[in-house]
Design a protein around this motif. Structure first.
Motif, PDB file in Angstrom:
ATOM      1  N   GLY A  36       0.799  -1.209   0.000  1.00  0.00           N
ATOM      2  CA  GLY A  36       0.000   0.000   0.000  1.00  0.00           C
ATOM      3  C   GLY A  36       0.832   1.259   0.000  1.00  0.00           C
ATOM      4  N   CYS A  37       1.950   1.221  -0.655  1.00  0.00           N
ATOM      5  CA  CYS A  37       2.864   2.362  -0.619  1.00  0.00           C
ATOM      6  C   CYS A  37       3.472   2.585  -1.992  1.00  0.00           C
ATOM      7  N   GLU A  38       3.067   3.658  -2.678  1.00  0.00           N
ATOM      8  CA  GLU A  38       3.559   3.942  -4.016  1.00  0.00           C
ATOM      9  C   GLU A  38       5.054   4.258  -4.009  1.00  0.00           C
ATOM     10  N   THR A  39       5.536   4.883  -2.935  1.00  0.00           N
ATOM     11  CA  THR A  39       6.960   5.204  -2.862  1.00  0.00           C
ATOM     12  C   THR A  39       7.806   3.953  -2.893  1.00  0.00           C
ATOM     13  N   LYS A  40       7.420   2.956  -2.094  1.00  0.00           N
ATOM     14  CA  LYS A  40       8.163   1.698  -2.085  1.00  0.00           C
ATOM     15  C   LYS A  40       8.135   1.042  -3.443  1.00  0.00           C
ATOM     16  N   LEU A  41       7.014   1.155  -4.103  1.00  0.00           N
ATOM     17  CA  LEU A  41       6.871   0.556  -5.421  1.00  0.00           C
ATOM     18  C   LEU A  41       7.852   1.167  -6.398  1.00  0.00           C
ATOM     19  N   TRP A  42       7.909   2.489  -6.455  1.00  0.00           N
ATOM     20  CA  TRP A  42       8.808   3.138  -7.394  1.00  0.00           C
ATOM     21  C   TRP A  42      10.269   2.901  -7.035  1.00  0.00           C
ATOM     22  N   LEU A  43      10.580   2.842  -5.741  1.00  0.00           N
ATOM     23  CA  LEU A  43      11.946   2.536  -5.341  1.00  0.00           C
ATOM     24  C   LEU A  43      12.362   1.163  -5.822  1.00  0.00           C
ATOM     25  N   GLU A  44      11.440   0.188  -5.747  1.00  0.00           N
ATOM     26  CA  GLU A  44      11.762  -1.154  -6.218  1.00  0.00           C
ATOM     27  C   GLU A  44      11.997  -1.148  -7.719  1.00  0.00           C
ATOM     28  N   VAL A  45      11.173  -0.430  -8.462  1.00  0.00           N
ATOM     29  CA  VAL A  45      11.348  -0.336  -9.908  1.00  0.00           C
ATOM     30  C   VAL A  45      12.719   0.254 -10.239  1.00  0.00           C
ATOM     31  N   VAL A  46      13.058   1.354  -9.576  1.00  0.00           N
ATOM     32  CA  VAL A  46      14.333   2.014  -9.844  1.00  0.00           C
ATOM     33  C   VAL A  46      15.494   1.091  -9.488  1.00  0.00           C
ATOM     34  N   PHE A  47      15.394   0.425  -8.324  1.00  0.00           N
ATOM     35  CA  PHE A  47      16.481  -0.457  -7.902  1.00  0.00           C
ATOM     36  C   PHE A  47      16.729  -1.572  -8.911  1.00  0.00           C
ATOM     37  N   LEU A  48      15.677  -2.260  -9.306  1.00  0.00           N
ATOM     38  CA  LEU A  48      15.840  -3.375 -10.219  1.00  0.00           C
ATOM     39  C   LEU A  48      16.360  -2.918 -11.574  1.00  0.00           C
ATOM     40  N   SER A  49      15.875  -1.802 -12.058  1.00  0.00           N
ATOM     41  CA  SER A  49      16.303  -1.318 -13.371  1.00  0.00           C
ATOM     42  C   SER A  49      17.772  -0.920 -13.359  1.00  0.00           C
ATOM     43  N   VAL A  50      18.168  -0.124 -12.355  1.00  0.00           N
ATOM     44  CA  VAL A  50      19.551   0.329 -12.283  1.00  0.00           C
ATOM     45  C   VAL A  50      20.498  -0.848 -12.073  1.00  0.00           C
ATOM     46  N   THR A  51      20.082  -1.783 -11.213  1.00  0.00           N
ATOM     47  CA  THR A  51      20.919  -2.958 -10.959  1.00  0.00           C
ATOM     48  C   THR A  51      21.218  -3.706 -12.235  1.00  0.00           C
ATOM     49  N   CYS A  52      20.190  -3.992 -13.013  1.00  0.00           N
ATOM     50  CA  CYS A  52      20.431  -4.784 -14.213  1.00  0.00           C
ATOM     51  C   CYS A  52      21.165  -3.983 -15.274  1.00  0.00           C
ATOM     52  N   MET A  53      20.961  -2.674 -15.314  1.00  0.00           N
ATOM     53  CA  MET A  53      21.714  -1.856 -16.260  1.00  0.00           C
ATOM     54  C   MET A  53      23.204  -1.941 -15.953  1.00  0.00           C
ATOM     55  N   GLN A  54      23.523  -2.055 -14.644  1.00  0.00           N
ATOM     56  CA  GLN A  54      24.918  -2.116 -14.252  1.00  0.00           C
ATOM     57  C   GLN A  54      25.524  -3.485 -14.501  1.00  0.00           C
ATOM     58  N   LEU A  55      24.699  -4.538 -14.385  1.00  0.00           N
ATOM     59  CA  LEU A  55      25.239  -5.884 -14.319  1.00  0.00           C
ATOM     60  C   LEU A  55      25.048  -6.719 -15.569  1.00  0.00           C
ATOM     61  N   CYS A  56      24.058  -6.386 -16.378  1.00  0.00           N
ATOM     62  CA  CYS A  56      23.712  -7.264 -17.494  1.00  0.00           C
ATOM     63  C   CYS A  56      24.524  -6.902 -18.728  1.00  0.00           C
ATOM     64  N   VAL A  57      25.691  -7.476 -18.848  1.00  0.00           N
ATOM     65  CA  VAL A  57      26.570  -7.210 -19.980  1.00  0.00           C
ATOM     66  C   VAL A  57      26.914  -8.538 -20.633  1.00  0.00           C
ATOM     67  N   LEU A  58      26.151  -8.892 -21.624  1.00  0.00           N
ATOM     68  CA  LEU A  58      26.361 -10.170 -22.273  1.00  0.00           C
ATOM     69  C   LEU A  58      27.611 -10.139 -23.140  1.00  0.00           C
ATOM     70  N   GLY A  59      28.214 -11.323 -23.277  1.00  0.00           N
ATOM     71  CA  GLY A  59      29.425 -11.435 -24.044  1.00  0.00           C
ATOM     72  C   GLY A  59      30.658 -11.344 -23.181  1.00  0.00           C
ATOM     73  N   VAL A  60      30.497 -10.958 -21.914  1.00  0.00           N
ATOM     74  CA  VAL A  60      31.600 -10.900 -20.960  1.00  0.00           C
ATOM     75  C   VAL A  60      31.167 -11.673 -19.721  1.00  0.00           C
ATOM     76  N   PRO A  61      31.141 -12.999 -19.790  1.00  0.00           N
ATOM     77  CA  PRO A  61      30.662 -13.802 -18.657  1.00  0.00           C
ATOM     78  C   PRO A  61      31.494 -13.582 -17.400  1.00  0.00           C
ATOM     79  N   GLN A  62      30.809 -13.505 -16.272  1.00  0.00           N
ATOM     80  CA  GLN A  62      31.481 -13.293 -14.992  1.00  0.00           C
ATOM     81  C   GLN A  62      32.022 -14.590 -14.404  1.00  0.00           C
TER      82      GLN A  62
END
Length: 378
Positions: free
Chosen positions: A29-55
């Motif tokens: 029941g909290c829109e702020t938490k919702l948007w924070l989760e969206v931002v967190f997941l998006s930024v995280t994957c933008m930082q980490l998802c680099v195909l062709g360079v396996p970790q």
């Protein structure tokens, strides 16, 4: 916004949308938490998802239908989904994945940076086994008899045996057993198994004797003991980095709710008690193996803590006996709105959120004692 689905080393794109996270976090029941989760997941994957360079050099997958990507296609079993509507959102169509698109294991493979998804052991088709193999099998369990009522499957023991075959082939490619072990030491071993030992074994006393032989506490302990044997066998072969995926809340699957009813609760409490018992014992095993196996690192991903949302709805018409989609039935048009695709298996969107939280956890409640990104960097 659409969820992250990485294409290659130069490109990734978003396939998520706001309603997906509303599905998971609406109970807050909290829109702020919702948007924070969206931002967190998006930024995280933008930082980490680099195909062709396996970790990591390779990713090996063990488990059941939550991770199967086609191994059961070659078996005589009712637990087989190489037909529409399964794979309706997968580029190649139906492959044997028990969902509409990617599995959680698929998303982990992408987050690790691999260009290609990990291929099934039953159909390698010239794939590079040095990068990993998927051994998971629908209806399989830790116990060998689990799921046998539905037909053939590759139990966890058989999956480990299949890995021995691949490890021998890797030794041939690299020139020696020592070089193969050095290679395997650096790989990620993703393990997601145990649910069928309850829903396709312990909870079916007409077909299996487990319930008459063990109390719930004893059965959970037996499962963990047998699981430990197979994990130690993988360690001997060369495995060192293990991500053990905890059991989802069994009592919150639509099939279990339809069979047992909720009796005024949100889910089937007895089934959820089974999950809690198993996960608690699995956490203890993680601590034990981290102490006992030199150089190995084990983590536990608490899927039950990650998964939230409405458990009552699923996307396709199902066979009431086993909960799988009826062949060629027409599923819901917007799969992003549903936690489950059929009456047992999560939708692609749920798989993605679970994978992202397992890879880079925003909470210690999700990953113990660390998340996958930390595991592979140590």
């Amino acid at each position: 916004m659409r969820p992250i689905f990485c294409l290659n080393s130069k490109q990734f794109w978003f396939r998520s949308n706001f309603c997906l996270f509303r599905l998971f976090l609406s109970d807050m029941g909290c829109e702020t938490k919702l948007w924070l989760e969206v931002v967190f997941l998006s930024v995280t994957c933008m930082q980490l998802c680099v195909l062709g360079v396996p970790q990591v050099p390779c990713h090996f997958i063990f488990g059941d239908s939550l991770s199967d990507c086609g191994n059961n296609n070659v078996l005589s079993t009712k637990a087989k989904v190489n037909y529409l509507p399964y794979g309706i959102d997968f580029p190649a169509g139906p492959t044997g994945r028990f969902t509409n698109g990617l599995t959680e294991a698929d998303f982990i493979t992408q987050l690790l940076g691999f260009k290609n998804l990990t291929p099934p052991f039953a159909n390698l088709n010239g794939s590079d086994i040095l990068e990993g193999v998927n051994y998971a099998s629908g209806s399989a369990g830790i116990r060998n008899e689990t799921g046998s009522r539905l037909g053939e499957n590759f139990s966890l023991q058989k999956q480990v045996q299949n890995h021995r075959i691949i490890a021998t082939q890797i030794a041939g490619k690299l020139g020696s057993i020592e070089k193969a072990q050095q290679h395997l030491n650096k790989c990620l071993y993703y393990m997601n198994i145990g649910s069928n030992d309850y829903i396709n074994n312990y909870e079916q006393p007409d077909y299996y004797p487990s319930q008459s032989l063990f109390t719930p506490e004893q059965f959970a302990a037996v499962l963990i003991q047998q699981y430990s044997i197979q994990l130690r066998a993988l360690y001997v072969i060369g495995a060192r980095r293990f991500a053990l995926i905890g059991m989802m809340r069994l009592g919150c699957t639509p099939r279990e709710i339809s069979i047992h009813g909720k009796n005024g609760s949100l889910c089937v409490e007895q089934d959820n008690d089974y999950s809690i018992l198993f996960n608690s014992n699995l956490r203890t095993l993680v601590d034990q193996l981290n102490r006992e196996l030199f150089g190995a690192k084990f983590i536990l991903i608490n899927t039950a803590a990650i998964a939230t949302g409405d458990e009552n709805y699923y996307c396709c018409k199902v066979d009431d006996k086993i909960g799988l989609c009826l062949p060629n039935s027409v599923p819901c048009s917007d799969r992003s709105q549903f936690k489950f695709f059929d009456a047992v298996h999560p939708s692609e969107k749920v798989n993605q959120v679970t994978a992202m939280n397992a890879y880079k956890s925003p909470s210690s409640a999700y990953a113990y004692p660390m998340d996958i990104s930390q595991l592979i960097s140590t």
